[in-house]
Write a protein that holds these residues in place. Structure first.
Motif, short mmCIF file in Angstrom:
data_model
loop_
_atom_site.label_atom_id
_atom_site.label_comp_id
_atom_site.label_asym_id
_atom_site.label_seq_id
_atom_site.Cartn_x
_atom_site.Cartn_y
_atom_site.Cartn_z
N UNK A 175 32.19 81.63 23.86
CA UNK A 175 33.29 81.30 22.95
C UNK A 175 34.45 80.67 23.71
N UNK A 176 35.02 79.65 23.08
CA UNK A 176 36.28 79.06 23.53
C UNK A 176 37.23 79.09 22.33
N UNK A 177 37.89 80.23 22.11
CA UNK A 177 38.85 80.31 21.02
C UNK A 177 39.98 79.32 21.23
N UNK A 178 40.66 78.97 20.17
CA UNK A 178 41.75 77.99 20.25
C UNK A 178 42.88 78.45 21.16
N UNK A 179 43.02 79.75 21.37
CA UNK A 179 44.11 80.29 22.18
C UNK A 179 43.83 80.22 23.68
N UNK A 180 42.61 79.85 24.07
CA UNK A 180 42.25 79.76 25.48
C UNK A 180 42.52 78.35 26.00
N UNK A 181 43.07 78.29 27.20
CA UNK A 181 43.40 77.02 27.83
C UNK A 181 42.38 76.71 28.92
N UNK A 182 41.95 75.46 28.96
CA UNK A 182 41.14 75.00 30.08
C UNK A 182 42.12 74.45 31.11
N UNK A 183 42.15 75.06 32.27
CA UNK A 183 43.09 74.68 33.33
C UNK A 183 42.44 73.58 34.15
N UNK A 184 42.87 72.35 33.94
CA UNK A 184 42.28 71.21 34.65
C UNK A 184 42.67 71.24 36.12
N UNK A 185 41.71 70.88 36.96
CA UNK A 185 41.98 70.75 38.38
C UNK A 185 42.00 72.05 39.15
N UNK A 186 41.81 73.18 38.49
CA UNK A 186 41.81 74.46 39.19
C UNK A 186 40.38 74.91 39.41
N UNK A 187 40.17 75.69 40.43
CA UNK A 187 38.81 76.18 40.69
C UNK A 187 38.74 77.68 40.52
#
Length: 187
Positions: A175-187
């Motif tokens: 699940x990727x709920x709308x409240x979750x952020x994908x943090x670009x560039x982080x590992x």
């Protein structure tokens, strides 16, 4: 069809709910109803079979998705609709267009944002996720290309409005709920 409407629906429902509680973690496997030949699409059909009823508008994107939605609709009575009116959308292939066109709800009714059920591709990218249900940050292998991630970000800019994603693959539901952020560039 070997689907047990009580026990298998319960197992599929628990996979979906546990995945929502631990975003970015695949939960499964999902029991298969035997509606279509491809096991990944069949698992996505199981999710729909579990979550839809005769009042839940559903749409599809992709020929294979249309076949699975037709089979689910035959059992649930869910009305077929276009993407802009759907509460649930089943997608085979790139989900970017479906995410872009799916309803996001509005300020008075954010719950009208769609859930997009995506048949996960083999190609996955390790992404860093942050938000509710994730202590700190979580790295997760997610089958969601760059265009789809950008559309998801646009769709979810005005929280609590937005689009929720359920990615269904061999390993279960992620699940990727709308409240979750994908943090670009982080590992």
């Amino acid at each position: 069809m070997s689907w047990d409407p009580v026990h298998d629906s319960r197992r599929a429902f628990l996979c979906c709910m546990r995945a929502q509680c631990a975003p970015g973690t695949a939960v499964g496997p999902v029991p298969l109803p035997g509606l279509v030949a491809d096991p990944r699409i069949d698992a996505a059909a199981a999710v729909l079979l579990t979550l839809l009823d005769a009042t839940t508008p559903v749409a599809s994107c992709g020929t294979a998705a249309g076949e699975a939605v037709a089979a689910v609709r035959a059992l649930t009575g869910s009305p077929l609709t276009g993407l802009p009116e759907a509460e649930f959308v089943l997608v085979t292939g790139d989900p970017a267009e479906a995410i872009r066109r799916a309803p996001r709800g509005d300020r008075d009714r954010p719950e009208r944002g769609a859930t997009v059920v995506v048949v996960a591709a083999d190609v996955r990218e390790t992404l860093t996720l942050a938000g509710p249900g994730i202590p700190g940050r979580r790295s997760s292998a997610v089958a969601l290309g760059g265009d789809a991630r950008r559309e998801r970000e646009r769709a979810n800019r005005a929280l609590p409005c937005g689009v929720d994603l359920l990615l269904v693959g061999d390993d279960g539901v992620l699940a990727l709920p709308r409240s979750v952020t994908i943090v670009e560039g982080a590992a």
